[in-house]
Design a protein around this motif. Structure first.
Motif, PDB file in Angstrom:
ATOM      1  N   ASN A   1      -8.053  -5.326  -0.508  1.00 17.49           N
ATOM      2  CA  ASN A   1      -9.467  -5.202  -1.040  1.00 17.49           C
ATOM      3  C   ASN A   1      -9.702  -6.322  -2.055  1.00 17.49           C
ATOM      4  O   ASN A   1     -10.798  -6.633  -2.454  1.00 17.49           O
ATOM      5  CB  ASN A   1      -9.937  -4.073  -1.445  1.00 17.49           C
ATOM      6  CG  ASN A   1      -8.979  -3.709  -2.793  1.00 17.49           C
ATOM      7  OD1 ASN A   1      -8.309  -4.411  -3.336  1.00 17.49           O
ATOM      8  ND2 ASN A   1      -8.874  -2.242  -2.981  1.00 17.49           N
ATOM      9  N   LYS A   2      -8.678  -7.338  -2.075  1.00 16.76           N
ATOM     10  CA  LYS A   2      -8.674  -8.454  -3.245  1.00 16.76           C
ATOM     11  C   LYS A   2      -9.540  -9.435  -2.305  1.00 16.76           C
ATOM     12  O   LYS A   2     -10.372 -10.086  -3.052  1.00 16.76           O
ATOM     13  CB  LYS A   2      -7.379  -9.084  -3.334  1.00 16.76           C
ATOM     14  CG  LYS A   2      -6.324  -7.933  -4.212  1.00 16.76           C
ATOM     15  CD  LYS A   2      -5.727  -8.613  -5.260  1.00 16.76           C
ATOM     16  CE  LYS A   2      -4.856  -7.809  -6.064  1.00 16.76           C
ATOM     17  NZ  LYS A   2      -4.187  -6.970  -5.582  1.00 16.76           N
TER      18      LYS A   2
ATOM     19  N   ASP B   1      -7.622  -0.764   4.611  1.00 15.29           N
ATOM     20  CA  ASP B   1      -6.715  -0.546   3.717  1.00 15.29           C
ATOM     21  C   ASP B   1      -5.692  -1.524   4.099  1.00 15.29           C
ATOM     22  O   ASP B   1      -5.508  -2.176   4.931  1.00 15.29           O
ATOM     23  CB  ASP B   1      -6.120   0.978   4.349  1.00 15.29           C
ATOM     24  CG  ASP B   1      -5.475   1.676   3.074  1.00 15.29           C
ATOM     25  OD1 ASP B   1      -5.981   2.590   2.267  1.00 15.29           O
ATOM     26  OD2 ASP B   1      -4.318   1.234   2.859  1.00 15.29           O
ATOM     27  N   ILE B   2      -4.845  -1.592   2.808  1.00 14.84           N
ATOM     28  CA  ILE B   2      -3.759  -2.422   3.034  1.00 14.84           C
ATOM     29  C   ILE B   2      -2.452  -1.976   3.831  1.00 14.84           C
ATOM     30  O   ILE B   2      -1.623  -2.844   4.114  1.00 14.84           O
ATOM     31  CB  ILE B   2      -3.460  -3.116   1.617  1.00 14.84           C
ATOM     32  CG1 ILE B   2      -2.473  -4.287   1.550  1.00 14.84           C
ATOM     33  CG2 ILE B   2      -2.368  -2.238   0.879  1.00 14.84           C
ATOM     34  CD1 ILE B   2      -2.906  -5.336   0.362  1.00 14.84           C
TER      35      ILE B   2
ATOM     36  N   LEU C   1      -5.083  16.972   3.505  1.00 10.80           N
ATOM     37  CA  LEU C   1      -6.561  16.829   3.851  1.00 10.80           C
ATOM     38  C   LEU C   1      -6.951  17.542   4.796  1.00 10.80           C
ATOM     39  O   LEU C   1      -8.089  18.118   5.083  1.00 10.80           O
ATOM     40  CB  LEU C   1      -6.854  15.185   3.810  1.00 10.80           C
ATOM     41  CG  LEU C   1      -6.748  14.571   2.466  1.00 10.80           C
ATOM     42  CD1 LEU C   1      -7.059  12.851   2.809  1.00 10.80           C
ATOM     43  CD2 LEU C   1      -7.910  15.170   1.638  1.00 10.80           C
TER      44      LEU C   1
ATOM     45  N   GLY D   1     -10.272   1.182   0.910  1.00 13.46           N
ATOM     46  CA  GLY D   1      -8.965   2.057   0.585  1.00 13.46           C
ATOM     47  C   GLY D   1      -9.046   3.298   1.502  1.00 13.46           C
ATOM     48  O   GLY D   1      -8.897   4.490   0.778  1.00 13.46           O
ATOM     49  N   CYS D   2      -9.440   3.201   2.729  1.00 17.90           N
ATOM     50  CA  CYS D   2      -9.572   4.634   3.396  1.00 17.90           C
ATOM     51  C   CYS D   2      -8.428   5.336   3.700  1.00 17.90           C
ATOM     52  O   CYS D   2      -8.547   6.374   4.146  1.00 17.90           O
ATOM     53  CB  CYS D   2     -10.269   4.125   4.699  1.00 17.90           C
ATOM     54  SG  CYS D   2      -9.209   3.167   5.945  1.00 17.90           S
TER      55      CYS D   2
ATOM     56  N   VAL E   1     -12.967   6.394  -2.523  1.00 16.14           N
ATOM     57  CA  VAL E   1     -12.640   7.461  -2.931  1.00 16.14           C
ATOM     58  C   VAL E   1     -11.063   7.415  -3.238  1.00 16.14           C
ATOM     59  O   VAL E   1     -10.155   7.004  -2.483  1.00 16.14           O
ATOM     60  CB  VAL E   1     -12.318   8.594  -1.590  1.00 16.14           C
ATOM     61  CG1 VAL E   1     -12.177  10.106  -2.210  1.00 16.14           C
ATOM     62  CG2 VAL E   1     -13.799   8.761  -0.953  1.00 16.14           C
ATOM     63  N   TYR E   2     -10.928   7.583  -4.526  1.00 13.27           N
ATOM     64  CA  TYR E   2      -9.474   7.558  -5.158  1.00 13.27           C
ATOM     65  C   TYR E   2      -8.919   6.275  -4.858  1.00 13.27           C
ATOM     66  O   TYR E   2      -7.591   6.216  -4.328  1.00 13.27           O
ATOM     67  CB  TYR E   2      -8.689   8.802  -5.000  1.00 13.27           C
ATOM     68  CG  TYR E   2      -9.055   9.784  -5.883  1.00 13.27           C
ATOM     69  CD1 TYR E   2      -8.330  10.092  -6.781  1.00 13.27           C
ATOM     70  CD2 TYR E   2     -10.189  10.685  -5.367  1.00 13.27           C
ATOM     71  CE1 TYR E   2      -8.762  11.457  -7.677  1.00 13.27           C
ATOM     72  CE2 TYR E   2     -10.392  11.797  -5.776  1.00 13.27           C
ATOM     73  CZ  TYR E   2      -9.786  12.047  -7.164  1.00 13.27           C
ATOM     74  OH  TYR E   2     -10.063  13.048  -7.885  1.00 13.27           O
ATOM     75  N   ALA E   3      -9.488   5.039  -4.509  1.00 10.51           N
ATOM     76  CA  ALA E   3      -8.837   3.830  -4.270  1.00 10.51           C
ATOM     77  C   ALA E   3      -9.169   2.622  -5.049  1.00 10.51           C
ATOM     78  O   ALA E   3     -10.237   2.836  -5.779  1.00 10.51           O
ATOM     79  CB  ALA E   3      -9.282   3.674  -2.776  1.00 10.51           C
ATOM     80  N   PRO E   4      -8.453   1.611  -5.063  1.00 11.27           N
ATOM     81  CA  PRO E   4      -8.689   0.671  -6.234  1.00 11.27           C
ATOM     82  C   PRO E   4      -9.922  -0.133  -5.861  1.00 11.27           C
ATOM     83  O   PRO E   4     -10.239  -0.518  -4.497  1.00 11.27           O
ATOM     84  CB  PRO E   4      -7.383  -0.336  -6.030  1.00 11.27           C
ATOM     85  CG  PRO E   4      -6.785   0.192  -4.837  1.00 11.27           C
ATOM     86  CD  PRO E   4      -6.924   1.494  -4.409  1.00 11.27           C
TER      87      PRO E   4
ATOM     88  N   ALA F   1      -6.253  -4.957   5.702  1.00 18.33           N
ATOM     89  CA  ALA F   1      -6.651  -6.128   4.744  1.00 18.33           C
ATOM     90  C   ALA F   1      -6.443  -5.704   3.514  1.00 18.33           C
ATOM     91  O   ALA F   1      -6.412  -4.609   3.047  1.00 18.33           O
ATOM     92  CB  ALA F   1      -8.076  -6.566   5.256  1.00 18.33           C
TER      93      ALA F   1
ATOM     94  N   GLY G   1       0.859  -1.134   0.194  1.00 19.56           N
ATOM     95  CA  GLY G   1      -0.006   0.002   0.006  1.00 19.56           C
ATOM     96  C   GLY G   1       1.015   1.251  -0.117  1.00 19.56           C
ATOM     97  O   GLY G   1       2.057   1.176  -0.214  1.00 19.56           O
TER      98      GLY G   1
END
Ligand SMILES: C[S@@+](CC[C@H](N)C(=O)[O-])C[C@H]1O[C@@H](n2cnc3c(N)ncnc32)[C@H](O)[C@@H]1O
Ligand SMILES: [Zn+2]
Length: 274
Positions: free
Chosen positions: A145-146, A122-123, A64, A96-97, A161-164, A143, A51
Protein backbone atom coordinates in the motif's frame (compact mmCIF):
# COMPACT_ATOMS: atom_id res chain seq x y z
CA UNK A 1 -7.61 1.44 -17.28
CA UNK A 2 -7.38 -0.09 -13.81
CA UNK A 3 -3.71 -0.84 -13.18
CA UNK A 4 -0.45 0.98 -13.69
CA UNK A 5 2.95 -0.64 -14.01
CA UNK A 6 4.66 -0.90 -10.60
CA UNK A 7 8.04 -0.34 -12.25
CA UNK A 8 7.49 2.58 -14.67
CA UNK A 9 3.93 3.74 -13.77
CA UNK A 10 2.69 3.50 -17.38
CA UNK A 11 -0.81 2.10 -17.90
CA UNK A 12 -1.04 -1.70 -17.92
CA UNK A 13 -2.91 -3.38 -20.76
CA UNK A 14 -4.30 -6.87 -20.62
CA UNK A 15 -3.12 -9.36 -23.19
CA UNK A 16 -6.30 -11.34 -23.75
CA UNK A 17 -5.08 -14.80 -24.78
CA UNK A 18 -2.76 -15.10 -21.76
CA UNK A 19 -4.76 -12.70 -19.51
CA UNK A 20 -1.40 -11.31 -18.36
CA UNK A 21 -0.69 -7.56 -18.18
CA UNK A 22 2.05 -5.54 -19.84
CA UNK A 23 3.09 -1.89 -20.21
CA UNK A 24 4.57 0.07 -23.12
CA UNK A 25 8.05 -0.53 -21.69
CA UNK A 26 7.52 -4.29 -21.96
CA UNK A 27 7.26 -5.00 -18.24
CA UNK A 28 5.08 -8.06 -18.00
CA UNK A 29 2.97 -9.55 -15.19
CA UNK A 30 1.29 -12.95 -15.36
CA UNK A 31 -2.05 -13.85 -13.86
CA UNK A 32 -1.60 -16.69 -11.35
CA UNK A 33 -3.73 -19.78 -11.86
CA UNK A 34 -5.82 -18.76 -8.85
CA UNK A 35 -6.67 -15.53 -10.71
CA UNK A 36 -4.65 -12.92 -8.81
CA UNK A 37 -2.03 -10.56 -10.19
CA UNK A 38 1.37 -10.15 -8.54
CA UNK A 39 2.38 -6.48 -8.92
CA UNK A 40 5.09 -6.51 -6.27
CA UNK A 41 8.42 -6.59 -8.12
CA UNK A 42 11.26 -8.30 -6.24
CA UNK A 43 13.14 -5.01 -6.03
CA UNK A 44 10.26 -3.57 -3.95
CA UNK A 45 10.22 -6.52 -1.54
CA UNK A 46 11.89 -5.82 1.80
CA UNK A 47 11.69 -9.45 2.98
CA UNK A 48 11.08 -12.86 1.46
CA UNK A 49 7.51 -13.11 2.72
CA UNK A 50 6.30 -9.59 3.50
CA UNK A 51 3.05 -9.00 5.41
CA UNK A 52 1.24 -11.36 7.73
CA UNK A 53 2.60 -14.90 7.99
CA UNK A 54 0.75 -17.95 6.74
CA UNK A 55 0.01 -18.95 10.36
CA UNK A 56 -1.54 -15.54 11.13
CA UNK A 57 -3.56 -15.68 7.95
CA UNK A 58 -4.89 -19.15 8.82
CA UNK A 59 -5.83 -18.06 12.35
CA UNK A 60 -7.67 -15.03 11.01
CA UNK A 61 -9.51 -17.08 8.43
CA UNK A 62 -10.61 -19.70 10.96
CA UNK A 63 -11.82 -17.03 13.39
CA UNK A 64 -13.56 -14.83 10.82
CA UNK A 65 -15.19 -17.72 8.96
CA UNK A 66 -16.73 -18.84 12.27
CA UNK A 67 -18.74 -15.60 12.11
CA UNK A 68 -17.51 -13.80 15.25
CA UNK A 69 -17.13 -10.52 13.33
CA UNK A 70 -20.23 -10.97 11.17
CA UNK A 71 -22.02 -8.04 12.90
CA UNK A 72 -19.09 -5.86 11.86
CA UNK A 73 -19.41 -7.05 8.26
CA UNK A 74 -23.15 -6.28 8.41
CA UNK A 75 -22.49 -2.76 9.69
CA UNK A 76 -19.90 -2.16 6.94
CA UNK A 77 -22.27 -3.34 4.20
CA UNK A 78 -25.23 -1.37 5.62
CA UNK A 79 -23.09 1.79 5.57
CA UNK A 80 -22.02 1.12 1.98
CA UNK A 81 -25.62 0.60 0.85
CA UNK A 82 -26.79 3.69 2.70
CA UNK A 83 -24.18 5.98 1.12
CA UNK A 84 -24.23 4.47 -2.34
CA UNK A 85 -25.07 7.18 -4.83
CA UNK A 86 -22.69 6.46 -7.72
CA UNK A 87 -23.71 5.16 -11.12
CA UNK A 88 -22.80 1.47 -11.34
CA UNK A 89 -20.36 -0.08 -11.34
CA UNK A 90 -19.14 1.10 -7.97
CA UNK A 91 -15.39 0.53 -7.78
CA UNK A 92 -14.42 -0.65 -4.28
CA UNK A 93 -10.94 -1.35 -2.90
CA UNK A 94 -10.32 -3.38 0.26
CA UNK A 95 -6.87 -2.17 1.34
CA UNK A 96 -4.79 -4.67 3.35
CA UNK A 97 -7.59 -7.14 2.60
CA UNK A 98 -5.81 -10.17 4.08
CA UNK A 99 -7.58 -13.35 2.97
CA UNK A 100 -10.55 -11.35 1.72
CA UNK A 101 -13.23 -11.97 4.38
CA UNK A 102 -14.74 -8.47 4.16
CA UNK A 103 -14.62 -8.44 0.39
CA UNK A 104 -16.64 -11.69 0.34
CA UNK A 105 -19.06 -10.29 2.88
CA UNK A 106 -19.57 -7.14 0.78
CA UNK A 107 -20.44 -9.35 -2.20
CA UNK A 108 -22.72 -11.56 -0.09
CA UNK A 109 -24.54 -8.87 1.89
CA UNK A 110 -24.68 -5.67 -0.20
CA UNK A 111 -27.68 -4.94 -2.36
CA UNK A 112 -27.10 -5.51 -6.08
CA UNK A 113 -23.62 -7.05 -5.78
CA UNK A 114 -23.53 -7.35 -9.58
CA UNK A 115 -23.13 -3.55 -9.64
CA UNK A 116 -19.96 -3.70 -7.58
CA UNK A 117 -16.44 -3.92 -8.98
CA UNK A 118 -14.52 -5.39 -6.05
CA UNK A 119 -10.76 -5.15 -5.64
CA UNK A 120 -8.41 -6.26 -2.86
CA UNK A 121 -4.74 -5.51 -2.25
CA UNK A 122 -2.35 -7.03 0.27
CA UNK A 123 1.39 -7.44 0.49
CA UNK A 124 1.09 -11.05 1.74
CA UNK A 125 1.01 -13.40 -1.25
CA UNK A 126 -0.45 -16.31 0.72
CA UNK A 127 -3.37 -14.19 1.83
CA UNK A 128 -4.09 -12.93 -1.70
CA UNK A 129 -3.87 -16.45 -3.11
CA UNK A 130 -6.48 -17.63 -0.59
CA UNK A 131 -8.70 -14.58 -1.27
CA UNK A 132 -8.58 -15.05 -5.05
CA UNK A 133 -9.45 -18.75 -4.80
CA UNK A 134 -12.54 -18.02 -2.75
CA UNK A 135 -13.90 -15.06 -4.71
CA UNK A 136 -13.45 -15.35 -8.46
CA UNK A 137 -15.66 -12.28 -9.10
CA UNK A 138 -13.25 -9.96 -7.30
CA UNK A 139 -9.83 -8.73 -8.44
CA UNK A 140 -6.94 -9.32 -6.07
CA UNK A 141 -3.38 -8.10 -6.36
CA UNK A 142 -0.21 -8.60 -4.37
CA UNK A 143 1.29 -5.14 -3.87
CA UNK A 144 2.31 -2.76 -1.13
CA UNK A 145 0.00 0.00 0.00
CA UNK A 146 3.08 2.26 -0.08
CA UNK A 147 2.60 2.41 -3.85
CA UNK A 148 -0.64 0.94 -5.04
CA UNK A 149 -0.48 0.18 -8.76
CA UNK A 150 -3.94 1.49 -9.68
CA UNK A 151 -4.81 4.43 -11.94
CA UNK A 152 -5.47 7.82 -10.28
CA UNK A 153 -9.02 8.38 -9.00
CA UNK A 154 -10.22 4.92 -9.97
CA UNK A 155 -12.15 4.08 -6.79
CA UNK A 156 -15.51 5.21 -5.40
CA UNK A 157 -14.82 3.62 -2.03
CA UNK A 158 -11.75 2.43 -0.12
CA UNK A 159 -12.28 0.14 2.87
CA UNK A 160 -9.54 -0.28 5.49
CA UNK A 161 -10.19 -2.82 8.25
CA UNK A 162 -7.36 -3.06 10.78
CA UNK A 163 -4.73 -2.52 8.14
CA UNK A 164 -1.98 0.04 7.63
CA UNK A 165 -3.22 3.12 5.79
CA UNK A 166 -1.39 5.45 3.43
CA UNK A 167 -3.08 8.84 3.17
CA UNK A 168 -1.27 10.06 0.06
CA UNK A 169 -2.18 6.94 -1.91
CA UNK A 170 -5.78 6.93 -0.61
CA UNK A 171 -6.22 10.52 -1.83
CA UNK A 172 -4.64 9.70 -5.20
CA UNK A 173 -6.84 6.64 -5.75
CA UNK A 174 -10.20 8.00 -4.58
CA UNK A 175 -12.49 9.96 -6.88
CA UNK A 176 -13.14 13.55 -5.75
CA UNK A 177 -16.44 12.50 -4.18
CA UNK A 178 -15.08 9.09 -3.15
CA UNK A 179 -15.63 7.57 0.29
CA UNK A 180 -13.14 6.23 2.81
CA UNK A 181 -14.45 3.64 5.28
CA UNK A 182 -12.15 2.70 8.15
CA UNK A 183 -12.55 0.26 11.02
CA UNK A 184 -10.42 0.81 14.11
CA UNK A 185 -10.54 -0.67 17.62
CA UNK A 186 -12.90 0.96 20.11
CA UNK A 187 -11.89 1.70 23.75
CA UNK A 188 -12.82 -1.75 25.14
CA UNK A 189 -11.90 -4.00 22.22
CA UNK A 190 -10.90 -7.49 23.47
CA UNK A 191 -10.84 -6.23 27.06
CA UNK A 192 -11.03 -9.67 28.71
CA UNK A 193 -8.16 -11.03 26.59
CA UNK A 194 -6.03 -8.06 27.59
CA UNK A 195 -6.81 -8.72 31.26
CA UNK A 196 -4.77 -11.92 31.01
CA UNK A 197 -1.84 -10.11 29.47
CA UNK A 198 -1.52 -6.70 31.13
CA UNK A 199 -1.38 -5.96 34.88
CA UNK A 200 -3.58 -2.96 34.39
CA UNK A 201 -5.77 -2.75 31.30
CA UNK A 202 -6.34 0.72 29.96
CA UNK A 203 -9.08 1.80 27.59
CA UNK A 204 -7.75 2.09 24.08
CA UNK A 205 -7.56 5.72 22.96
CA UNK A 206 -9.64 6.19 19.85
CA UNK A 207 -7.81 8.14 17.20
CA UNK A 208 -9.31 8.48 13.77
CA UNK A 209 -6.65 9.83 11.44
CA UNK A 210 -8.17 11.11 8.24
CA UNK A 211 -6.24 12.31 5.19
CA UNK A 212 -5.85 16.09 5.10
CA UNK A 213 -8.93 17.79 3.67
CA UNK A 214 -11.21 14.86 4.53
CA UNK A 215 -14.11 15.05 6.97
CA UNK A 216 -16.15 12.45 8.77
CA UNK A 217 -19.69 12.04 7.42
CA UNK A 218 -20.78 9.05 9.49
CA UNK A 219 -19.40 7.16 12.48
CA UNK A 220 -20.72 4.21 14.44
CA UNK A 221 -19.54 2.34 17.48
CA UNK A 222 -20.36 -1.35 17.47
CA UNK A 223 -19.78 -3.41 20.60
CA UNK A 224 -20.95 -6.87 21.55
CA UNK A 225 -19.73 -9.95 23.40
CA UNK A 226 -18.38 -13.16 21.88
CA UNK A 227 -17.71 -16.53 23.53
CA UNK A 228 -15.23 -18.33 21.30
CA UNK A 229 -14.28 -21.93 22.12
CA UNK A 230 -10.65 -22.78 22.95
CA UNK A 231 -9.58 -23.18 19.35
CA UNK A 232 -11.12 -19.90 18.18
CA UNK A 233 -9.86 -18.11 21.28
CA UNK A 234 -6.31 -19.12 20.34
CA UNK A 235 -6.93 -18.07 16.73
CA UNK A 236 -8.16 -14.68 17.95
CA UNK A 237 -5.06 -14.28 20.10
CA UNK A 238 -2.81 -15.03 17.11
CA UNK A 239 -4.58 -12.28 15.12
CA UNK A 240 -3.83 -9.58 17.67
CA UNK A 241 -0.76 -7.38 18.00
CA UNK A 242 -0.36 -8.47 21.63
CA UNK A 243 -0.02 -12.20 20.75
CA UNK A 244 3.75 -12.09 21.25
CA UNK A 245 3.23 -11.00 24.87
CA UNK A 246 0.94 -13.94 25.59
CA UNK A 247 3.37 -16.82 25.50
CA UNK A 248 3.68 -19.86 27.79
CA UNK A 249 1.71 -19.67 31.00
CA UNK A 250 -0.49 -16.72 29.94
CA UNK A 251 -1.42 -18.50 26.74
CA UNK A 252 -2.43 -21.68 28.53
CA UNK A 253 -4.47 -19.70 31.07
CA UNK A 254 -6.38 -18.08 28.20
CA UNK A 255 -6.85 -21.49 26.61
CA UNK A 256 -8.06 -23.17 29.83
CA UNK A 257 -10.50 -20.41 30.91
CA UNK A 258 -14.11 -21.63 31.12
CA UNK A 259 -16.71 -19.93 28.89
CA UNK A 260 -14.62 -16.80 28.53
CA UNK A 261 -16.76 -13.91 27.33
CA UNK A 262 -14.84 -11.30 25.40
CA UNK A 263 -16.02 -7.80 24.50
CA UNK A 264 -15.51 -6.55 20.97
CA UNK A 265 -15.59 -2.83 20.27
CA UNK A 266 -15.27 -1.30 16.83
CA UNK A 267 -15.37 2.25 15.52
CA UNK A 268 -16.54 2.41 11.92
CA UNK A 269 -15.99 5.75 10.23
CA UNK A 270 -16.97 7.05 6.84
CA UNK A 271 -15.21 10.13 5.44
CA UNK A 272 -15.07 12.11 2.22
CA UNK A 273 -13.31 15.19 0.84
CA UNK A 274 -14.53 18.45 2.37
C1 LIG B 1 -4.55 -7.08 10.76
S1 LIG B 1 -4.51 -7.65 9.09
C2 LIG B 1 -6.16 -7.25 8.55
C3 LIG B 1 -6.60 -8.03 7.34
C4 LIG B 1 -8.05 -7.79 6.89
N1 LIG B 1 -8.31 -6.39 6.61
C5 LIG B 1 -9.00 -8.32 7.93
O1 LIG B 1 -9.43 -7.55 8.79
O2 LIG B 1 -9.31 -9.53 7.87
C6 LIG B 1 -3.44 -6.49 8.29
C7 LIG B 1 -3.13 -6.84 6.84
O3 LIG B 1 -2.32 -5.80 6.29
C8 LIG B 1 -1.35 -6.40 5.44
N2 LIG B 1 -0.22 -5.46 5.26
C9 LIG B 1 0.75 -5.14 6.15
N3 LIG B 1 1.62 -4.25 5.60
C10 LIG B 1 1.16 -3.99 4.34
C11 LIG B 1 1.62 -3.17 3.27
N4 LIG B 1 2.72 -2.42 3.37
N5 LIG B 1 0.92 -3.16 2.12
C12 LIG B 1 -0.20 -3.92 1.97
N6 LIG B 1 -0.69 -4.72 2.95
C13 LIG B 1 -0.01 -4.76 4.11
C14 LIG B 1 -0.99 -7.69 6.14
O4 LIG B 1 -0.39 -8.64 5.27
C15 LIG B 1 -2.35 -8.13 6.68
O5 LIG B 1 -3.02 -8.98 5.77
ZN1 LIG C 1 6.46 -0.66 -16.99
Amino acid sequence: MTYICPICQSPLQQHLPSKGYYCENKHHFDIAKEGYLNLLPVQHKKSKEPGDSRAMMRSRRSFLEAGFYQPLAQTITALIDQHRTVQPPMHILDMGCGEGYYSRQIEALCQHPEQLDLHGIDIAKNAILAAAKKQPNAHFIVASNKRMPYADHYFDLIVIVYAPANDAEVVRLLKTDGLLLTVTPGPRHLWQLKEFIYKEVKEHKVEIDLPEGYEQIDSRRLSYTITPDQEHRMALLQMTPFAWRAKGEIQSRIQRAQDLEIETDFIITLATKR
